[in-house]
Each structure stands twice: as structure tokens, then as C-alpha cells.
Motif scaffolding. Structure first.
Motif, PDB file in Angstrom:
ATOM      1  N   ALA A   1     -22.529 -74.477 -51.091  1.00  0.00           N
ATOM      2  CA  ALA A   1     -23.084 -75.807 -50.825  1.00  0.00           C
ATOM      3  C   ALA A   1     -24.511 -75.912 -51.343  1.00  0.00           C
ATOM      4  N   GLY A   2     -25.312 -74.875 -51.099  1.00  0.00           N
ATOM      5  CA  GLY A   2     -26.679 -74.868 -51.598  1.00  0.00           C
ATOM      6  C   GLY A   2     -26.733 -74.898 -53.112  1.00  0.00           C
ATOM      7  N   THR A   3     -25.722 -74.296 -53.742  1.00  0.00           N
ATOM      8  CA  THR A   3     -25.646 -74.259 -55.208  1.00  0.00           C
ATOM      9  C   THR A   3     -25.272 -75.619 -55.779  1.00  0.00           C
ATOM     10  N   ILE A   4     -24.165 -76.184 -55.301  1.00  0.00           N
ATOM     11  CA  ILE A   4     -23.701 -77.439 -55.907  1.00  0.00           C
ATOM     12  C   ILE A   4     -24.625 -78.615 -55.580  1.00  0.00           C
ATOM     13  N   SER A   5     -25.415 -78.486 -54.502  1.00  0.00           N
ATOM     14  CA  SER A   5     -26.371 -79.549 -54.180  1.00  0.00           C
ATOM     15  C   SER A   5     -27.466 -79.650 -55.239  1.00  0.00           C
ATOM     16  N   ARG A   6     -27.587 -78.596 -56.061  1.00  0.00           N
ATOM     17  CA  ARG A   6     -28.602 -78.576 -57.133  1.00  0.00           C
ATOM     18  C   ARG A   6     -27.986 -78.748 -58.521  1.00  0.00           C
ATOM     19  N   MET A   7     -26.677 -79.011 -58.566  1.00  0.00           N
ATOM     20  CA  MET A   7     -25.991 -79.189 -59.848  1.00  0.00           C
ATOM     21  C   MET A   7     -25.848 -80.672 -60.179  1.00  0.00           C
ATOM     22  N   GLU A   8     -26.265 -81.035 -61.375  1.00  0.00           N
ATOM     23  CA  GLU A   8     -26.235 -82.448 -61.768  1.00  0.00           C
ATOM     24  C   GLU A   8     -24.813 -82.981 -61.927  1.00  0.00           C
ATOM     25  N   GLN A   9     -23.862 -82.076 -62.282  1.00  0.00           N
ATOM     26  CA  GLN A   9     -22.502 -82.545 -62.574  1.00  0.00           C
ATOM     27  C   GLN A   9     -21.634 -82.700 -61.316  1.00  0.00           C
ATOM     28  N   VAL A  10     -22.183 -82.315 -60.157  1.00  0.00           N
ATOM     29  CA  VAL A  10     -21.363 -82.242 -58.947  1.00  0.00           C
ATOM     30  C   VAL A  10     -21.929 -83.107 -57.835  1.00  0.00           C
ATOM     31  N   GLU A  11     -21.031 -83.724 -57.104  1.00  0.00           N
ATOM     32  CA  GLU A  11     -21.389 -84.507 -55.926  1.00  0.00           C
ATOM     33  C   GLU A  11     -20.917 -83.749 -54.683  1.00  0.00           C
ATOM     34  N   CYS A  12     -21.824 -83.477 -53.751  1.00  0.00           N
ATOM     35  CA  CYS A  12     -21.450 -82.840 -52.476  1.00  0.00           C
ATOM     36  C   CYS A  12     -20.720 -83.892 -51.648  1.00  0.00           C
ATOM     37  N   TYR A  13     -19.409 -83.887 -51.762  1.00  0.00           N
ATOM     38  CA  TYR A  13     -18.639 -85.005 -51.216  1.00  0.00           C
ATOM     39  C   TYR A  13     -18.145 -84.779 -49.784  1.00  0.00           C
ATOM     40  N   ALA A  14     -17.423 -83.675 -49.543  1.00  0.00           N
ATOM     41  CA  ALA A  14     -16.821 -83.515 -48.213  1.00  0.00           C
ATOM     42  C   ALA A  14     -16.770 -82.042 -47.809  1.00  0.00           C
TER      43      ALA A  14
ATOM     44  N   LYS B   1     -20.175 -89.081 -65.035  1.00  0.00           N
ATOM     45  CA  LYS B   1     -19.432 -89.094 -63.786  1.00  0.00           C
ATOM     46  C   LYS B   1     -19.512 -87.725 -63.117  1.00  0.00           C
ATOM     47  N   LYS B   2     -19.841 -87.720 -61.847  1.00  0.00           N
ATOM     48  CA  LYS B   2     -19.946 -86.459 -61.112  1.00  0.00           C
ATOM     49  C   LYS B   2     -18.623 -86.089 -60.470  1.00  0.00           C
ATOM     50  N   LEU B   3     -18.333 -84.789 -60.440  1.00  0.00           N
ATOM     51  CA  LEU B   3     -17.125 -84.284 -59.797  1.00  0.00           C
ATOM     52  C   LEU B   3     -17.328 -84.301 -58.290  1.00  0.00           C
ATOM     53  N   LYS B   4     -16.406 -84.926 -57.574  1.00  0.00           N
ATOM     54  CA  LYS B   4     -16.489 -84.980 -56.108  1.00  0.00           C
ATOM     55  C   LYS B   4     -15.878 -83.700 -55.532  1.00  0.00           C
ATOM     56  N   MET B   5     -16.749 -82.825 -55.082  1.00  0.00           N
ATOM     57  CA  MET B   5     -16.321 -81.497 -54.641  1.00  0.00           C
ATOM     58  C   MET B   5     -16.331 -81.393 -53.118  1.00  0.00           C
ATOM     59  N   ALA B   6     -15.347 -80.659 -52.608  1.00  0.00           N
ATOM     60  CA  ALA B   6     -15.243 -80.431 -51.161  1.00  0.00           C
ATOM     61  C   ALA B   6     -15.226 -78.935 -50.894  1.00  0.00           C
ATOM     62  N   ILE B   7     -15.655 -78.568 -49.705  1.00  0.00           N
ATOM     63  CA  ILE B   7     -15.623 -77.171 -49.280  1.00  0.00           C
ATOM     64  C   ILE B   7     -14.771 -77.061 -48.027  1.00  0.00           C
ATOM     65  N   LEU B   8     -13.821 -76.131 -48.074  1.00  0.00           N
ATOM     66  CA  LEU B   8     -12.928 -75.887 -46.944  1.00  0.00           C
ATOM     67  C   LEU B   8     -13.418 -74.617 -46.250  1.00  0.00           C
ATOM     68  N   GLY B   9     -13.965 -74.788 -45.049  1.00  0.00           N
ATOM     69  CA  GLY B   9     -14.629 -73.698 -44.345  1.00  0.00           C
ATOM     70  C   GLY B   9     -16.121 -73.973 -44.325  1.00  0.00           C
ATOM     71  N   ALA B  10     -16.795 -73.530 -43.265  1.00  0.00           N
ATOM     72  CA  ALA B  10     -18.222 -73.854 -43.135  1.00  0.00           C
ATOM     73  C   ALA B  10     -19.035 -72.636 -42.688  1.00  0.00           C
ATOM     74  N   GLY B  11     -18.655 -71.455 -43.208  1.00  0.00           N
ATOM     75  CA  GLY B  11     -19.346 -70.219 -42.857  1.00  0.00           C
ATOM     76  C   GLY B  11     -20.429 -69.851 -43.862  1.00  0.00           C
TER      77      GLY B  11
ATOM     78  N   VAL C   1     -18.086 -73.045 -61.001  1.00  0.00           N
ATOM     79  CA  VAL C   1     -17.878 -74.489 -60.812  1.00  0.00           C
ATOM     80  C   VAL C   1     -17.868 -75.188 -62.166  1.00  0.00           C
ATOM     81  N   GLU C   2     -18.804 -74.820 -63.035  1.00  0.00           N
ATOM     82  CA  GLU C   2     -18.838 -75.402 -64.391  1.00  0.00           C
ATOM     83  C   GLU C   2     -17.556 -75.105 -65.155  1.00  0.00           C
ATOM     84  N   ALA C   3     -17.025 -73.886 -64.967  1.00  0.00           N
ATOM     85  CA  ALA C   3     -15.766 -73.514 -65.635  1.00  0.00           C
ATOM     86  C   ALA C   3     -14.620 -74.384 -65.134  1.00  0.00           C
ATOM     87  N   CYS C   4     -14.610 -74.665 -63.839  1.00  0.00           N
ATOM     88  CA  CYS C   4     -13.575 -75.546 -63.264  1.00  0.00           C
ATOM     89  C   CYS C   4     -13.681 -76.959 -63.838  1.00  0.00           C
ATOM     90  N   ILE C   5     -14.916 -77.455 -63.948  1.00  0.00           N
ATOM     91  CA  ILE C   5     -15.123 -78.800 -64.495  1.00  0.00           C
ATOM     92  C   ILE C   5     -14.606 -78.875 -65.933  1.00  0.00           C
TER      93      ILE C   5
END
Length: 325
Positions: free
Chosen positions: A19-32, A2-12, A282-286
Motif C-alpha cells: 500500500a505504501g508503495t502503490i500510493s507513490r506510483m503515478e500509474q496506480v490508484e489506491c482503490y480498495a 488512466k490509472k489502474l484501480k488496484m485493491a489489496i486483499l488482506g491488511a497485515g 506492479v508495473e509488470a502486471c500493468i
């Protein structure tokens, strides 16, 4: 898995790195992604492959499927943004500096503890695997007994508008000075007996270049420097009774090199391959979330608070106050 549905607050800028990092992580889904501009959020979502884009932070935190929110806004906004997430029971990975001051940090951490919601500071160097390598080499006596360290971080960023603005908690300390401070604490700990420091100022009244000396209870010394108008070598050097160790780039450890008492190189260790280095926090958070923890052991809440208190004391000595304080 199961992938972690991750969101980013802010778009700078820093949001883009994550975003570029988690898009390449197998455990994470670029959700919102959430921005104060729906147009900006949609462009960000298209670029990095996020499923959802929200034109307000309030809409983002109300999405029931979000499992972790990374806060990538200016320092001055971290408190209100993180509190918004906590009030909607959303786990938080908040970019450094955690808040603008210790009072804000304590209020956030107290609220998170009371409501049993996970939160941690995204001071990425705390999570890098090279940190354990550095500590292991020191513990094994690579340079004998460590007696002193120096660490510096300087970038040509004095023209960055947010760093010039007191209302956005600008200045060198919270943006770059936080790294030498964390480096000293990671290597020498927190038993500090005395702090001496000076800074120079921008025309807007925030700190521009900082020089900080920490004297420890056991006699060890850390000399730290931070600048937003001069480019530094970003080096950390630990001096010992049998040699010294040079760490390239205290902002993302690239290598460690051990020298003996004749200044000869005796060992060099390069960092492992990485996406950006952000993946480790991110892995530590998971891991922490899967174990039901409310903090990451790599950066405990108590240490986040102590770093904020130390930076508060430095700003007080320099007479640097933010308008909202």
C-alpha cells in the motif's frame, strides 16, 4: 493517463508495504482494501488513502471497478483467496509462496487459463531491474564461466506465530527458502539433475533451518541456506573461472561486486533508486494486462509451478506435511 484501480486483499504487514508503495506510483490508484474485519479495513484505507474498505473478501471481489487484486494473506489462504478472485474474473498478483503446494498451484493456474483471467506470483526479486544487470554481467564474462553459487537468507522470525503453525503452511521454506531457490533458478536455470537437503524442525513440526544443494546437469552446483532463527548476511555469491561476483541481499538486490582471481574488486554496481522494490511487479502486471496477457514474462506460470514442485519434493524428503494436505 488512466490509472489502474488496484485493491489489496488482506491488511497485515506485507499489505502495508504494498500500500505504501502503490500510493507513490503515478500509474496506480489506491482503490480498495478488503479484510475480514471492517474496522481493520477502514483503518488501513484511512492510513494509505484507499477509496473503499470492505469487511469481507467476497465484497471486495464483487466491486466491478477493481482491476487488479494483490493477495497479502498467509500462505495457507492463497489458494482459496486467489480462486475467489478468479471466479469473479479479477486479475491477481498473489504474494509468494504462490500456494501451499504444487497441487493447489496447478489448479489455480489451470482455472485462470480456462477462464482467461490474469494471475502472477508476487516473487518480487523476479521483477527487479538489478536481475537483468546481474545476468548481463555474467553473459559478458565478468567472472568467466560460472561454476557454482551460494545463497542464503535468514531472519529472526521464529517467534512469528504464523510461521510456527502447520495449519498456516508455516516454516522457513515457503517464507524465506523460496528466495535462495529462486535465486539459483534465475542464475543457473532449471536443469537440475539431483537435489540433496536437510532441515531442522520447530516443536510444532515445521522446518526451521534448511540446507539445500542443487546439482545441475552441466556440473554446476548451487548451495542454498534458509533460516527463521538465525540472522544471515543475505548474500548471493557466484563463482567463476575468472573471478567471483557478490550480490548483496538476495531478497532485494542492493549491489553486485565483481572480484578477479587475485580477490581484487574490479567493478561495483549499485541498484537504482526505488520506492520499495514492490513497484516493479506492479508495473509488470500493468504491462501484461495492457497487452492482454494472462501471465508475466518475468515469472511465467510454468516456473511458478516448477518452484512449487521443488518445494513439495523438499518437504516430502523432510516429512513436513500441512494438516490440510
Amino acid at each position: 493517463m488512466k490509472k489502474l484501480k488496484m485493491a489489496i486483499l488482506g491488511a497485515g504487514g506485507i499489505a502495508s508495504v504494498m500500500a505504501g508503495t502503490i500510493s507513490r506510483m503515478e500509474q496506480v490508484e489506491c482503490y480498495a482494501v478488503g479484510s475480514r474485519s471492517l474496522e481493520k479495513a477502514r483503518a488501513f484505507a484511512r492510513k494509505f488513502g484507499f477509496q473503499k474498505a470492505y469487511g469481507s473478501y467476497e465484497e471486495l471481489v464483487q466491486d466491478e471497478e477493481v482491476e487488479l487484486i494483490y493477495i497479502a494473506t498467509p500462505h495457507s489462504e492463497h489458494f482459496s483467496n486467489a480462486m475467489l478472485c478468479l471466479e469473479h474474473r479479477k486479475p491477481v498478483l498473489c504474494e509468494k509462496a504462490f500456494t501451499a503446494n504444487a497441487k493447489q498451484a496447478k489448479e489455480l493456474l489451470d482455472h485462470a487459463e480456462k477462464e482467461k483471467v490474469f494471475i502472477t506470483e508476487a516473487i518480487w526479486v523476479r521483477y527487479l531491474p538489478m536481475l537483468e544487470t546481474i545476468r548481463r554481467e555474467l553473459d559478458e564474462g565478468a567472472i568467466g564461466a560460472p561454476t557454482m553459487l551460494t545463497a542464503n537468507l535468514g531472519y529472526l522470525i521464529d517467534r512469528v506465530p504464523r510461521l510456527q503453525r502447520p495449519e498456516l503452511a508455516g516454516g522457513a521454506l515457503l517464507d524465506v527458502g523460496v528466495y535462495p531457490i529462486n535465486f539459483a533458478r534465475m542464475i543457473f536455470g532449471d536443469k537440475i539433475a539431483k537435489i540433496s537437503s536437510v532441515c531442522t524442525y520447530t516443536d510444532s513440526g515445521v522446518d526451521e533451518q534448511d540446507s539445500i544443494t542443487l546439482l545441475y546437469e552441466d556440473g554446476r552446483v548451487a548451495q542454498l541456506a534458509a533460516s527463521m532463527k538465525g540472522l544471515s548476511d543475505r548474500r548471493g555469491t557466484i563463482y567463476g573461472t575468472k573471478g567471483f561476483m557478490v550480490i548483496e541481499n538476495i531478497n532485494n538486490f542492493e549491489s553486485l561486486t565483481v572480484y578477479d582471481t587475485d580477490y581484487r574488486e574490479v567493478k561495483k554496481i549499485e541498484r537504482p533508486e526505488q520506492i520499495s522494490g514492490y513497484e516493479y511487479e506492479v508495473e509488470a502486471c500493468i504491462r501484461a494486462l495492457s497487452e492482454g496477457k494472462l501471465e508475466c514474462e518475468e515469472m511465467p506460470h510454468a516456473e511458478t509451478l516448477r518452484v512449487m514442485e521443488l518445494m513439495d519434493s523438499l518437504r516430502e524428503e523432510w516429512g513436513v506435511r500441512f494438516p490440510f494436505e
